[in-house]
Motif scaffolding. Structure first.
Motif, PDB file in Angstrom:
ATOM      1  N   PHE A  13      62.552  69.768  18.877  1.00 10.82           N
ATOM      2  CA  PHE A  13      63.471  68.879  19.591  1.00 10.82           C
ATOM      3  C   PHE A  13      64.687  68.574  18.724  1.00 10.82           C
ATOM      4  O   PHE A  13      65.827  68.597  19.186  1.00 10.82           O
ATOM      5  CB  PHE A  13      62.746  67.591  19.997  1.00 10.82           C
ATOM      6  CG  PHE A  13      63.570  66.670  20.851  1.00 10.82           C
ATOM      7  CD1 PHE A  13      63.595  66.820  22.228  1.00 10.82           C
ATOM      8  CD2 PHE A  13      64.318  65.643  20.282  1.00 10.82           C
ATOM      9  CE1 PHE A  13      64.345  65.974  23.025  1.00 10.82           C
ATOM     10  CE2 PHE A  13      65.069  64.802  21.068  1.00 10.82           C
ATOM     11  CZ  PHE A  13      65.088  64.958  22.446  1.00 10.82           C
ATOM     12  N   TYR A  18      64.799  71.380  23.748  1.00 11.75           N
ATOM     13  CA  TYR A  18      64.371  70.187  24.488  1.00 11.75           C
ATOM     14  C   TYR A  18      63.280  70.487  25.518  1.00 11.75           C
ATOM     15  O   TYR A  18      62.972  69.650  26.360  1.00 11.75           O
ATOM     16  CB  TYR A  18      65.575  69.544  25.179  1.00 11.75           C
ATOM     17  CG  TYR A  18      66.703  69.224  24.217  1.00 11.75           C
ATOM     18  CD1 TYR A  18      66.510  68.321  23.182  1.00 11.75           C
ATOM     19  CD2 TYR A  18      67.947  69.832  24.334  1.00 11.75           C
ATOM     20  CE1 TYR A  18      67.531  68.024  22.287  1.00 11.75           C
ATOM     21  CE2 TYR A  18      68.977  69.537  23.451  1.00 11.75           C
ATOM     22  CZ  TYR A  18      68.761  68.635  22.431  1.00 11.75           C
ATOM     23  OH  TYR A  18      69.760  68.345  21.551  1.00 11.75           O
ATOM     24  N   GLY A  21      60.377  68.001  25.124  1.00 10.44           N
ATOM     25  CA  GLY A  21      60.737  66.606  24.905  1.00 10.44           C
ATOM     26  C   GLY A  21      60.339  66.150  23.509  1.00 10.44           C
ATOM     27  O   GLY A  21      60.257  66.943  22.581  1.00 10.44           O
ATOM     28  N   ARG A  22      60.103  64.861  23.384  1.00 16.86           N
ATOM     29  CA  ARG A  22      59.730  64.278  22.087  1.00 16.86           C
ATOM     30  C   ARG A  22      58.362  63.613  22.259  1.00 16.86           C
ATOM     31  O   ARG A  22      58.271  62.408  22.510  1.00 16.86           O
ATOM     32  CB  ARG A  22      60.777  63.265  21.652  1.00 16.86           C
ATOM     33  CG  ARG A  22      60.624  62.809  20.222  1.00 16.86           C
ATOM     34  CD  ARG A  22      61.707  61.826  19.827  1.00 16.86           C
ATOM     35  NE  ARG A  22      62.984  62.420  19.542  1.00 16.86           N
ATOM     36  CZ  ARG A  22      63.329  62.992  18.384  1.00 16.86           C
ATOM     37  NH1 ARG A  22      62.448  63.052  17.405  1.00 16.86           N
ATOM     38  NH2 ARG A  22      64.520  63.483  18.201  1.00 16.86           N
TER      39      ARG A  22
END
Length: 121
Positions: A13, A18, A21-22
């Motif tokens: 990330f 992306y 996501g995180r």
């Protein structure tokens, strides 16, 4: 998801990928630490929360039943079953115990009739 996998996705990330996501790694130990284990830790958390709600000492605070159960860390479910609700009277007795403890130790000031009317069911 393992901590290592979360760390890997977080690194991706930060590098601009992306896709995932995180993610945040959560395990049983982390979840267990969210809930205070001792009465003194519970009381500290309650007082800190009330302090954050008020601008001035002595300010009146009003809680709904759901909120006071959360703020006071009241278990809504039976200990051995995560799907069976506890008796409402038992939960109210636990709330009253904590309120009386806080009042006796001069951490809050309350009037019983005012509190009974304040806890919205």
């Amino acid at each position: 998801m393992s901590k290592e996998k979360c760390d890997s996705y977080n690194k991706e990330f930060e590098d601009g990928n992306y896709t995932y996501g995180r993610p945040v790694h959560i395990d049983n130990d982390i979840i267990e630490n969210w809930y205070p284990k001792t009465l003194s830790t519970r009381i500290d958390s309650i007082i800190l929360y009330i302090n954050n709600l008020t601008k001035h000492i002595g300010q009146y605070v009003k809680f709904s039943l759901n909120l006071i159960q959360s703020v006071f860390f009241i278990d809504r479910y039976e200990e051995k079953s995560n799907s069976t609700f506890r008796n409402g009277e038992e939960c109210e007795e636990e709330i009253e115990f904590i309120l009386e403890y806080l009042e006796k130790n001069e951490l809050i000031s309350k009037k019983m009739d005012r509190v009974k009317k304040t806890i919205v069911k």
